[in-house]
Design a protein around this motif. Structure first.
Motif, PDB file in Angstrom:
ATOM      1  N   PRO A 108       0.890  -1.294  -0.361  1.00 10.63           N
ATOM      2  CA  PRO A 108      -0.411  -0.012   0.338  1.00 10.63           C
ATOM      3  C   PRO A 108       1.009   0.955  -0.156  1.00 10.63           C
ATOM      4  O   PRO A 108       0.348   2.001  -0.098  1.00 10.63           O
ATOM      5  N   SER A 109       2.393   1.349  -0.076  1.00 10.98           N
ATOM      6  CA  SER A 109       2.897   2.476   0.135  1.00 10.98           C
ATOM      7  C   SER A 109       3.565   3.017  -1.100  1.00 10.98           C
ATOM      8  O   SER A 109       3.823   3.536  -1.694  1.00 10.98           O
ATOM      9  N   SER A 119       1.846   3.205  -5.700  1.00 11.89           N
ATOM     10  CA  SER A 119       1.238   3.658  -6.450  1.00 11.89           C
ATOM     11  C   SER A 119       1.114   2.557  -7.558  1.00 11.89           C
ATOM     12  O   SER A 119       2.024   2.075  -7.778  1.00 11.89           O
ATOM     13  N   SER A 140      -5.921   2.196  -0.979  1.00 11.33           N
ATOM     14  CA  SER A 140      -4.649   2.192  -1.687  1.00 11.33           C
ATOM     15  C   SER A 140      -5.119   1.495  -3.191  1.00 11.33           C
ATOM     16  O   SER A 140      -5.088   2.258  -4.287  1.00 11.33           O
ATOM     17  N   ASN A 174      -5.661   6.189  -9.250  1.00 16.96           N
ATOM     18  CA  ASN A 174      -5.506   6.765  -7.505  1.00 16.96           C
ATOM     19  C   ASN A 174      -5.064   8.008  -7.294  1.00 16.96           C
ATOM     20  O   ASN A 174      -3.810   7.516  -7.438  1.00 16.96           O
ATOM     21  N   LYS A 207      -4.913  10.179  -1.360  1.00 20.49           N
ATOM     22  CA  LYS A 207      -5.680   9.634   0.417  1.00 20.49           C
ATOM     23  C   LYS A 207      -6.155   9.959   1.325  1.00 20.49           C
ATOM     24  O   LYS A 207      -6.143   9.465   2.073  1.00 20.49           O
ATOM     25  N   THR A 250      -1.136  13.093  -2.130  1.00 18.52           N
ATOM     26  CA  THR A 250      -1.009  11.906  -1.903  1.00 18.52           C
ATOM     27  C   THR A 250      -0.616  11.263  -0.539  1.00 18.52           C
ATOM     28  O   THR A 250       0.174  11.432   0.617  1.00 18.52           O
ATOM     29  N   ARG A 260      -0.850   7.094   0.846  1.00 14.60           N
ATOM     30  CA  ARG A 260      -0.538   5.697   0.691  1.00 14.60           C
ATOM     31  C   ARG A 260       0.122   4.989   1.979  1.00 14.60           C
ATOM     32  O   ARG A 260       1.195   4.089   2.555  1.00 14.60           O
TER      33      ARG A 260
END
Length: 532
Positions: free
Chosen positions: A92-93, A95, A153, A404, A407, A485, A487
């Protein structure tokens, strides 16, 4: 143009109001104790999609660092006839915009695993046995945060078909006590998605084909009459159809009988026996045929990439150079492509079935009390979880491009709901203020112009009575908040919690005992059942 989102209806999937059958593939990584499985598939047809397993790191094949390879592979997967990939590890860290866009451009959907992989050893499994304190070793804050980060994510991608809470977490009788923790994970991730105001993202589970309690596990994860804690779909890993087999010779007939009434979409999440070579994938005709298509929503075939140096008999393509590179199709690719080209996806409407009864507790065989409350995480309060930003919420309702880009969290109330138009109440208010300011500014300029003209006509030319500045407008249009952003798990999630995020494992729990005597580095056999 919005990408058509796949939804759940009764015991099937729908795409643009038409039944969706999965054609997909799956993949498995076993190197230096790590596992990595991916799958792809409409009613499911799919393949497993993984990277090179020659290293010790867990690979997120949908990360933007793999974007060039995704751009090469996505058209080949579509050409094969697949319409879905299912990935079993998401970082999830990172892209995932570029890879998700490549698969979206080729009409390929994604099923992603929220669990994190873990080391493979019997020792690591000890803490997950029912004899231990399960409340301290399974569904807990750190695991929740891992799952929530993956959900965040992936939520905005329109070609996200669904998420799973794990793969074969319960795989033998000594692990049946873990079933309530699996269901608790389903409940809490659904509640988290609601709190974040995402679209309804199907949440499911991949189970083994164990004849002893496969039906009990399936019924338990669906039963109770509360959709907020029931799985939305079920994948079954089964390799029992080998060569020119049949429904009766394989497990397919029994599984269809046992699981046909669970009332949610059902598909083979791993498929493709290698006992008979070359593989001919003759089971695909049965899965999409009249005897099974009312119950099953397709199949995911194992696996996309043939692993080098592992002795694997799986693989639809091979890579001879380092990524990014164009793979060479193998004989399995052609055989599977021919099978999928010859099947006709069912167009019958999904069936709405009664909710199955919860399986009764029967001692060690199925010790789960159906009346017992599900486990909870201390301190987890969904009222404190803020909705996602307006841009993410709009995308996740099907109005965005699926990219995406943000977040960050909103400061609005967790009970606020996104309007059907895709704009929140705050966004509409901001637009109204902006329009009003524009009107006031225009009137001010017009008044100033008329005032100066009147002075010019009625005063001497040298009169110096004109104001030194124009009237001030009502103020600037309010500046929209800048997006950032994000993440990582949102700061409002519970912190700490003890244990490690990978302890609700998606793969390794069920693998002990299978391939334990294999030479180091050799891929373990996936034929886990005793074929009839």
């Amino acid at each position: 143009m919005a990408f058509p989102i796949v939804t759940v209806a009764g015991n099937g999937f729908l795409k643009s109001s038409i039944r969706f059958q999965i054609k997909g593939c799956s993949s498995f990584l076993n190197q230096f104790g790590f596992f990595h499985k991916l799958t792809c598939g409409a009613r499911y047809i799919g393949v497993a999609y993984i990277g090179d397993n020659s290293g010790s790191s867990i690979i997120d094949t949908l990360a933007d660092s793999n974007a060039d390879q995704c751009a090469i592979d996505a058209p080949l997967i579509k050409e094969l006839g697949a319409n879905t990939i299912s990935v079993h590890y998401i970082d999830p860290s990172q892209s995932h915009d570029k890879c998700m866009q490549s698969f979206r451009d080729n009409d390929v959907y994604v099923i992603a695993n929220m669990a994190r992989q873990r080391d493979y050893s019997d020792v690591d499994m000890a803490g997950l046995e029912p004899s231990s304190n399960l409340g301290n070793s399974t569904w807990q804050t750190s695991v929740f945060n891992q799952y929530a980060a993956v959900l965040d994510s992936m939520a905005s991608y329109e070609n996200l078909l669904g998420l799973i809470v794990g793969n074969e977490i319960v795989d033998k009788s000594t692990q049946v006590d873990l079933a309530p923790f699996v269901k608790a994970a389903v409940r809490d991730m659904k509640a988290y998605a609601v709190a974040r105001q995402y679209r309804t993202i199907p949440i499911g589970y991949f189970t083994s084909d164990d004849d002893n309690w496969a039906q009990q596990m399936a019924d338990y994860l669906v039963c109770g009459g509360n959709k907020s804690e029931a799985i939305d779909f079920l994948g079954v890993n089964d390799y029992s159809w080998c060569g020119s087999s049949s429904m009766n010779t394989s497990d397919y007939g029994q599984l269809t009988s046992d699981l046909g009434d669970i009332g949610v979409p059902l598909f083979f999440s791993e498929d493709g026996c290698t006992d008979v070579q070359p593989r001919t994938f003759e089971d695909q005709g049965a899965i999409f045929g009249s005897n099974m298509s009312d119950v099953w929503s397709g199949a995911v075939v194992y696996e996309w990439r043939k692993q080098s140096g592992s002795g694997s008999e799986f693989g639809l393509v091979s890579y001879t150079t380092t990524a990014p590179s164009t793979p060479s199709p193998l004989s399995d690719y052609s055989a599977l492509s021919s099978q999928w080209a010859s099947v006709t996806a069912a167009d019958n409407a999904p069936s709405t079935l009664p909710t199955p009864s919860c399986p009764a507790s029967t001692g060690s065989f199925w010790p789960v009390d159906p009346a017992a409350a599900l486990p909870t995480i201390a301190g987890l309060d969904f009222a404190n979880i803020k909705p996602a930003s307006a841009s993410v919420a709009a995308t996740s309702t099907g109005t965005g491009t699926g990219t995406n880009t943000s977040k960050n969290t909103s400061t609005s109330s967790p009970n606020h709901t996104t309007s059907k138009s895709g704009l929140s109440t705050g966004a509409k208010a901001g637009i109204g203020v902006g329009v009003a300011c524009g009107v006031i500014l225009a009137l001010s300029v017009l008044f100033w112009f008329l005032y100066r003209r009147r002075l010019h006509n009625n005063q001497p030319a040298d009169a110096n009575q004109e104001s030194s500045s124009a009237p001030t407008s009502a103020g600037p249009v309010p500046e929209l908040p800048a997006t950032r952003t994000w993440r990582h798990p949102p700061s409002e999630l519970p912190a700490g919690g003890g244990g490690q995020a990978q302890e609700l494992d998606s793969v390794a729990i069920h693998e002990a005992g299978y391939g334990a005597n294999k030479p180091e580095g050799e891929e373990m056999s996936r034929e886990k059942t005793v074929y009839k």
